[in-house]
Design an enzyme around this catalytic site. Structure first.
Site, mmCIF file in Angstrom:
data_model
loop_
_atom_site.group_PDB
_atom_site.id
_atom_site.type_symbol
_atom_site.label_atom_id
_atom_site.label_comp_id
_atom_site.label_asym_id
_atom_site.label_seq_id
_atom_site.Cartn_x
_atom_site.Cartn_y
_atom_site.Cartn_z
ATOM 1 N N ILE A 117 -16.668 23.223 -5.218
ATOM 2 C CA ILE A 117 -16.655 22.763 -3.839
ATOM 3 C C ILE A 117 -15.224 22.628 -3.337
ATOM 4 C CG2 ILE A 117 -16.754 20.342 -4.585
ATOM 5 C CD1 ILE A 117 -18.461 19.729 -2.098
ATOM 6 N N CYS A 118 -15.067 22.699 -2.025
ATOM 7 C CA CYS A 118 -13.783 22.472 -1.363
ATOM 8 C C CYS A 118 -12.788 23.595 -1.697
ATOM 9 C CB CYS A 118 -13.248 21.095 -1.743
ATOM 10 S SG CYS A 118 -11.915 20.479 -0.689
ATOM 11 N N ALA A 119 -11.625 23.263 -2.250
ATOM 12 C CA ALA A 119 -10.643 24.292 -2.594
ATOM 13 C C ALA A 119 -10.997 25.034 -3.870
ATOM 14 C CB ALA A 119 -9.259 23.658 -2.738
ATOM 15 N N TYR A 178 -13.505 25.323 1.320
ATOM 16 C CA TYR A 178 -12.875 24.601 2.424
ATOM 17 C C TYR A 178 -12.325 25.625 3.414
ATOM 18 C CZ TYR A 178 -10.315 20.835 4.715
ATOM 19 O OH TYR A 178 -9.868 19.914 5.632
#
Length: 408
Positions: free
Chosen positions: A148-150, A170
């Site tokens: 998740i995210c970066a 992200y």
């Protein structure tokens, strides 16, 4: 659900501020000895690796939600334990206590490896050779993995583990995907055994998608709990908003706080608290809610009333015979002018109750009429929210939460 509290951006900021003032905030994953199926069934094993700079909301939410599903979750630091032992300095000044080190888990098998994001946390995970080897071997054996995210771009794509797959991350890191990745602008993307997601605000959805892949849709829905929308605006009454968010999450609801303003941060009515919403209302319109409930505050209520997308959601909710509610100024300034009190008894903030067509129930502190729940003011906010808990979960749960709050 309680995990929803960990996932909100509001709680993330609060946790960071608290950690800064107190010096240390400890968060551990929970280990469950029995699987979701009960009867002594062996629990599925989940690895959540963390590193310095890891996004704490994503790590905590992933661990918590999967634990609630019955998984045995291990949080492991990607760095060798040093002078601080297993304490990991995560983002926003939050310190996480890991269960062990990735390097010590070589040769162990997991049903899922889920990478939280954050920077430089994602780089720390990427540069851990033991973790890279473990994840690649896990994937080659058909294991489920996610990020998740970066982390999808900075870690998984860098390792070559998203080749030919659809994935998200992200938004600011989308350009870091390698050419072999098929980028998708979506909150959560599932492609074969890879699950990716966008950031802290999508952490619950990410974790629930992992639960569904591990255990199936029925278990995912059981863990998720009712989905509740709490819109907020500049001038929303803070006592009412915070009561709704906190109490409903204590009860087990998955509460989505959505801003109707131009940005996630709103400023509350009286004490000018900065509240960071989970998402913008535009994102929430793509979802179906078990309940939509509005705090009051005149300025906030007026903004709600002029926000067509919110009014349309409320009308759809009422037409579908699903619960909706409002407190203080919102019954009079949002529900009444848009025909959402037609044929219903309701109450509102006393100086505004004259605006209601039917004023027969205005003296009541909380009024429940079918799927409509209304209340009067900050002083009735807890009763209001407990009435909603009873509507969603039943009287026993409402009494249990009331006792937990020392309300009764």
């Amino acid at each position: 659900m309680a995990a929803a509290a960990a996932a909100s951006s509001l709680v993330r900021r609060a946790a960071a501020a608290g950690a800064a003032s107190r010096g240390l905030l400890l968060a551990r994953a929970f280990a469950s000895g029995v699987g979701a199926g009960g009867g002594g069934e062996k629990a599925k094993r989940v690895l959540v690796p963390v590193a310095a700079g890891t996004e704490p909301v994503e790590a905590a939410t992933t661990a918590d939600v999967l634990n609630r599903a019955g998984a045995r979750v291990t949080v492991a630091t990607a760095h060798p334990s040093g002078d601080d032992g297993l304490v990991v300095q995560a983002a926003y000044g939050v310190k996480l206590v890991a269960d062990g080190c990735v390097a010590d888990l070589q040769g162990e098998s997991f049903d899922l490896i889920a990478l939280p994001g954050g920077m430089p946390g994602s780089v720390g995970l990427r540069d851990c050779k033991a973790l890279e080897k473990m994840v690649k071997t896990h994937a080659e054996n058909g294991g489920l993995y996610g990020a998740i995210c970066a982390a999808p771009a900075v870690t998984l794509a860098y390792w070559g583990m998203l080749k030919g797959l659809k994935a998200t991350c992200y938004p600011l890191f989308m350009e870091k995907f390698t050419a072999e990745v098929i980028p998708v602008d979506s909150r959560v993307v599932v492609d074969r055994n890879a699950v990716t997601s966008q950031g802290p605000g999508t952490a619950i959805e990410f974790a629930l998608a992992l639960v569904e892949k591990l255990y199936g849709k029925e278990k995912m829905e059981e863990v998720a709990g009712p989905l509740v929308l709490v819109p907020v605006a500049n001038g929303s009454e803070e006592i009412e908003a915070f009561n709704l968010i906190d109490v409903l999450r204590r009860a087990g609801a998955n509460v989505i706080v959505a801003s109707v303003e131009e940005k996630l941060q709103i400023v509350t009515r009286r004490h000018k608290f900065n509240l960071i919403a989970d998402m913008m209302l535009d994102e929430a319109t793509e979802m179906q809610f078990d309940l939509i409930v509005m705090p009051g505050g005149l300025q906030g209520a007026q903004k709600f009333a002029s926000t067509k997308k919110l009014v349309d959601l409320l009308k759809k909710q009422a037409e579908s015979n699903k619960p909706y509610g409002a407190i203080c100024a919102s019954p009079a300034h949002v529900l009444q002018p848009h025909g959402l009190l037609k044929g219903k008894k309701a109450t509102a903030f006393p100086p505004m109750s004259h605006l209601l067509t039917d004023q027969s129930a205005c003296e009541h502190r909380v009024v429940v009429d079918g799927n409509l729940i209304t209340s009067r003011a900050p002083g009735t906010a807890t009763e209001f929210t407990l009435a909603i808990v009873e509507k969603l979960f039943g009287r026993d749960k409402a009494v249990s939460i009331a006792k937990e709050l020392i309300f009764m």
